[in-house]
Design a protein around this motif. Structure first.
Motif, short mmCIF file in Angstrom:
data_model
loop_
_atom_site.label_atom_id
_atom_site.label_comp_id
_atom_site.label_asym_id
_atom_site.label_seq_id
_atom_site.Cartn_x
_atom_site.Cartn_y
_atom_site.Cartn_z
N ALA A 28 35.52 55.84 47.75
CA ALA A 28 35.13 56.94 46.87
C ALA A 28 36.36 57.61 46.29
O ALA A 28 37.41 57.66 46.94
N GLY A 29 36.21 58.11 45.07
CA GLY A 29 37.31 58.81 44.43
C GLY A 29 36.87 59.36 43.10
O GLY A 29 35.68 59.43 42.81
N GLN A 30 37.86 59.74 42.30
CA GLN A 30 37.58 60.27 40.97
C GLN A 30 38.38 59.50 39.93
O GLN A 30 39.54 59.17 40.15
N LEU A 31 37.72 59.26 38.81
CA LEU A 31 38.38 58.64 37.66
C LEU A 31 38.88 59.76 36.75
O LEU A 31 38.14 60.72 36.49
N ASN A 32 40.11 59.64 36.29
CA ASN A 32 40.74 60.66 35.43
C ASN A 32 40.67 62.05 36.07
O ASN A 32 40.65 63.06 35.37
N GLY A 33 40.59 62.09 37.42
CA GLY A 33 40.60 63.36 38.13
C GLY A 33 39.35 64.20 37.98
O GLY A 33 39.30 65.33 38.45
N MET A 34 38.30 63.63 37.34
CA MET A 34 37.11 64.47 37.13
C MET A 34 35.78 63.75 37.22
O MET A 34 34.75 64.39 37.34
N TYR A 35 35.77 62.42 37.20
CA TYR A 35 34.49 61.69 37.23
C TYR A 35 34.34 60.99 38.57
O TYR A 35 35.11 60.10 38.90
N ASP A 36 33.32 61.42 39.34
CA ASP A 36 33.11 60.84 40.66
C ASP A 36 32.67 59.39 40.57
O ASP A 36 31.87 59.02 39.70
N GLY A 37 33.18 58.58 41.49
CA GLY A 37 32.77 57.18 41.58
C GLY A 37 32.78 56.72 43.02
O GLY A 37 33.52 57.25 43.86
N LYS A 38 31.90 55.77 43.32
CA LYS A 38 31.88 55.13 44.64
C LYS A 38 31.73 53.64 44.43
O LYS A 38 30.90 53.19 43.64
N LEU A 39 32.53 52.88 45.16
CA LEU A 39 32.46 51.43 45.11
C LEU A 39 32.14 50.93 46.51
O LEU A 39 32.90 51.19 47.44
N ALA A 40 30.99 50.28 46.65
CA ALA A 40 30.63 49.68 47.94
C ALA A 40 30.85 48.18 47.83
O ALA A 40 30.20 47.51 47.04
N VAL A 41 31.81 47.68 48.62
CA VAL A 41 32.05 46.24 48.69
C VAL A 41 31.16 45.74 49.82
O VAL A 41 31.45 45.92 51.00
N LEU A 42 30.02 45.16 49.43
CA LEU A 42 28.95 44.83 50.38
C LEU A 42 29.24 43.57 51.18
O LEU A 42 29.01 43.52 52.38
N THR A 43 29.70 42.53 50.49
CA THR A 43 30.01 41.27 51.17
C THR A 43 31.33 40.73 50.64
O THR A 43 31.68 40.95 49.48
N VAL A 44 32.05 40.05 51.53
CA VAL A 44 33.30 39.38 51.17
C VAL A 44 33.26 37.99 51.79
O VAL A 44 33.06 37.86 52.99
N SER A 45 33.44 36.95 50.97
CA SER A 45 33.42 35.58 51.49
C SER A 45 34.84 35.11 51.81
O SER A 45 35.83 35.73 51.39
N SER A 46 34.93 34.00 52.51
CA SER A 46 36.24 33.47 52.88
C SER A 46 37.05 33.05 51.66
O SER A 46 38.28 32.99 51.71
N GLY A 47 36.37 32.78 50.52
CA GLY A 47 37.07 32.42 49.29
C GLY A 47 37.42 33.61 48.41
O GLY A 47 37.96 33.43 47.32
N GLY A 48 37.08 34.82 48.87
CA GLY A 48 37.41 36.02 48.10
C GLY A 48 36.31 36.49 47.16
O GLY A 48 36.51 37.45 46.42
N GLN A 49 35.14 35.84 47.18
CA GLN A 49 34.04 36.32 46.34
C GLN A 49 33.44 37.56 46.99
O GLN A 49 33.34 37.64 48.22
N VAL A 50 33.02 38.51 46.15
CA VAL A 50 32.45 39.75 46.68
C VAL A 50 31.16 40.09 45.94
O VAL A 50 30.95 39.67 44.80
N THR A 51 30.30 40.85 46.62
CA THR A 51 29.17 41.51 45.96
C THR A 51 29.38 43.00 46.18
O THR A 51 29.88 43.43 47.22
N VAL A 52 29.03 43.78 45.17
CA VAL A 52 29.31 45.22 45.20
C VAL A 52 28.15 46.02 44.62
O VAL A 52 27.30 45.48 43.91
N SER A 53 28.17 47.31 44.91
CA SER A 53 27.39 48.31 44.17
C SER A 53 28.39 49.35 43.72
O SER A 53 29.26 49.75 44.50
N TYR A 54 28.28 49.78 42.47
CA TYR A 54 29.16 50.83 41.97
C TYR A 54 28.27 51.99 41.53
O TYR A 54 27.30 51.78 40.79
N ALA A 55 28.58 53.19 42.01
CA ALA A 55 27.81 54.38 41.63
C ALA A 55 28.74 55.35 40.94
O ALA A 55 29.91 55.48 41.31
N TRP A 56 28.23 56.03 39.92
CA TRP A 56 29.04 57.00 39.20
C TRP A 56 28.24 58.25 38.97
O TRP A 56 27.01 58.22 38.88
N GLY A 57 28.96 59.36 38.87
CA GLY A 57 28.35 60.62 38.47
C GLY A 57 28.39 60.69 36.96
O GLY A 57 28.46 59.66 36.29
#
Length: 118
Positions: free
Chosen positions: A27-56
């Motif tokens: 979790a953090g802020q973009l440009n110091g003012m826009y909330d964001g959350k990145l959930a890295v749900l799965t990571v495979s041995s080859g580096g593939q990922v599935t994610v959910s990204y939430a923003w305010g």
């Protein structure tokens, strides 16, 4: 925003530590003012990922959540274009920090995210 109980699947034994380090909710802020959350749900041995990204509120983009997938190359996670048209990259300069770049409609936003849960 993203539910803290997002289904994070712990990386398996065969996943290199440099990839496993991306797993979790960030979790953090973009440009110091826009909330964001990145959930890295799965990571495979080859580096593939599935994610959910939430923003305010992000300029004229209403709060929301988008699911996506991508790949870790070196210390950078690059997501495929999200359904809302956003392109996201996240670089890990050090353990526990992600430098996130979010590009949408010709605008680019950046910020530092910290891991809030594994």
């Amino acid at each position: 925003m993203l539910d803290q109980a997002a289904a994070i699947v712990p990386p398996g034994k065969g996943v290199p530590a440099r990839y496993a380090a991306f797993s979790g909710i960030w979790a953090g802020q973009l440009n110091g003012m826009y909330d964001g959350k990145l959930a890295v749900l799965t990571v495979s041995s080859g580096g593939q990922v599935t994610v959910s990204y939430a923003w305010g509120d992000l300029v004229d983009n209403k709060p929301g959540v988008a699911d996506g997938s991508g790949r870790i190359v070196g210390n950078t996670l690059k997501l495929g274009r999200l359904p809302n048209g956003a392109d996201i990259t996240a670089t890990m300069p050090s353990e526990g920090t992600l430098n996130v770049t979010y590009a949408l409609a010709g605008q680019t936003y950046t910020g530092s995210f910290a891991r809030v849960s594994q």
